[in-house]
Motif scaffolding. Structure first.
Motif, short mmCIF file in Angstrom:
data_model
loop_
_atom_site.label_atom_id
_atom_site.label_comp_id
_atom_site.label_asym_id
_atom_site.label_seq_id
_atom_site.Cartn_x
_atom_site.Cartn_y
_atom_site.Cartn_z
N THR A 114 0.83 -1.20 0.00
CA THR A 114 0.00 0.00 0.00
C THR A 114 0.86 1.26 0.00
O THR A 114 0.60 2.21 -0.73
N LEU A 115 1.92 1.25 0.82
CA LEU A 115 2.83 2.40 0.85
C LEU A 115 3.49 2.60 -0.50
O LEU A 115 3.56 3.74 -1.01
N SER A 142 4.40 6.14 7.39
CA SER A 142 4.54 4.69 7.23
C SER A 142 5.25 4.04 8.41
O SER A 142 5.07 2.84 8.66
N LYS A 143 6.07 4.79 9.15
CA LYS A 143 6.79 4.21 10.27
C LYS A 143 5.83 3.71 11.34
O LYS A 143 6.15 2.79 12.11
N ARG A 144 4.64 4.33 11.38
CA ARG A 144 3.65 3.92 12.38
C ARG A 144 2.57 3.02 11.82
O ARG A 144 1.86 2.36 12.57
N LEU A 197 5.88 15.56 0.10
CA LEU A 197 4.85 14.51 0.17
C LEU A 197 5.50 13.14 0.38
O LEU A 197 4.96 12.30 1.12
N SER A 198 6.64 12.89 -0.25
CA SER A 198 7.33 11.61 -0.08
C SER A 198 7.84 11.47 1.35
O SER A 198 7.68 10.41 1.97
N VAL A 199 8.44 12.53 1.88
CA VAL A 199 8.92 12.49 3.26
C VAL A 199 7.76 12.28 4.24
O VAL A 199 7.85 11.48 5.18
N PHE A 200 6.66 12.98 4.00
CA PHE A 200 5.48 12.83 4.85
C PHE A 200 4.94 11.40 4.78
O PHE A 200 4.58 10.81 5.82
N SER A 201 4.91 10.83 3.57
CA SER A 201 4.40 9.47 3.41
C SER A 201 5.25 8.46 4.17
O SER A 201 4.73 7.58 4.87
N PHE A 202 6.57 8.58 4.04
CA PHE A 202 7.44 7.65 4.75
C PHE A 202 7.43 7.88 6.26
O PHE A 202 7.62 6.94 7.03
#
Length: 301
Positions: A222-223, A294-296, A286-291
């Protein structure tokens, strides 16, 4: 003697330190030539005024950015870009997952269905968009023929500002949903069956097994799909150019299409470069926010 041994050890350390550089050099050369260098050149152009023809570039500092952030067309394009991203990424992921769940049941003829659903992805976007422009034709197009038959009336799919973005989104979703389905199908088949069987023995319902076992275990997929589809949505150009050319009234003009119009229609290269830099920054954020999220939320097996 000690000096000679020390020299050999130092030389050995230098060689060992250079090995990672040598191994990454084949990948770094094209990265620098075809990504980093053009990006730095575009950044430089964003501080200049240039018409693409004149041999000289006039340095104007931050004037292009000041003009951009005071231009209402930029904020409208930013809004259209946000709507396009939200209206394409989420449906593609949800529909792709739904189709994957359906195909994972091993229905009769599912292999044929998978080929048919995936085929739009391998078809050139320009060809797909031309076919859909015929479907959207206001008088004799298939879409309005069906709506007229159902008594719902005809719609100006690409002519009405209220519907133009919807029309482009339908093409984008239709083209990409089969691609997302294939990734989810592989992820679903990699979910350990013993976990699902143990949960069933413990009395878990189908919904509980899906939300508490299957969905967390396919979260890396999904990520991946979210990040890739988000970047593709920010870079969408072909379908917009073929179907609407950013119109009507700018209702389908995204930031990338605004860049195209500034660079290759108005020949304002400095202004277009400032749009490109802003678009790159948005992609990075947006990529940094997505990753970061994703850590949580992402669970790896």
């Amino acid at each position: 003697m000690e000096w000679g041994i020390g020299t050999k050890m130092t030389r050995s350390k230098v060689i060992n330190g250079l090995k990672p550089v040598l191994f990454t050099l084949p990948a770094m050369v094209p990265f620098v030539l075809f990504w980093l260098a053009p990006l730095l050149y575009v950044l430089y152009l964003s501080f200049t005024e240039w018409d693409f023809m004149s041999p000289e570039k006039t340095f104007v500092g931050l004037q292009n950015y000041a003009d951009l952030f005071s231009n209402p067309a930029f904020y409208k394009a930013l809004r259209v870009t946000a709507l396009f991203c939200a209206g394409s990424v989420l449906p593609i992921i949800l529909l792709g997952l739904g189709l994957a769940l359906l195909m994972n049941r091993k229905l009769k003829g599912s292999a044929l269905y998978q080929v048919l659903l995936f085929s739009p992805w391998v078809t050139p976007t320009v060809a797909v968009s031309i076919v859909w422009s015929w479907i959207y034709e206001p008088e004799v197009g298939l879409a309005n023929t069906v709506l007229d038959f159902l008594g719902l009336g005809k719609i100006g799919w690409l002519q009405d500002p209220k519907w133009a973005l919807v029309g482009v989104l339908l093409v984008t979703i239709w083209k990409s949903v089969g691609w997302a389905m294939i990734f989810y199908l592989v992820a679903l088949r990699n979910v350990p069956s013993d976990l699902l069987e143990a949960a069933e023995l413990d009395g878990a319902s189908a919904a509980q097994k899906f939300f508490r076992i299957t969905l967390p275990l396919i979260s890396p997929t999904t990520l991946f799909l979210f990040v890739v589809q988000l970047i593709q949505a920010l870079q969408a150009y072909d379908q917009i150019n073929v179907l609407t050319q950013g119109g009507p009234s700018g209702s389908t003009r995204t930031l990338l299409y605004l860049y195209y119009q500034s660079a290759f229609e108005s020949f304002q290269i400095g202004e277009a470069s400032s749009v490109a830099v802003v678009l790159v920054i948005i992609c990075m954020l947006l990529s940094v926010f997505s990753f970061g999220i994703s850590k949580r939320t992402t669970h790896y097996q």
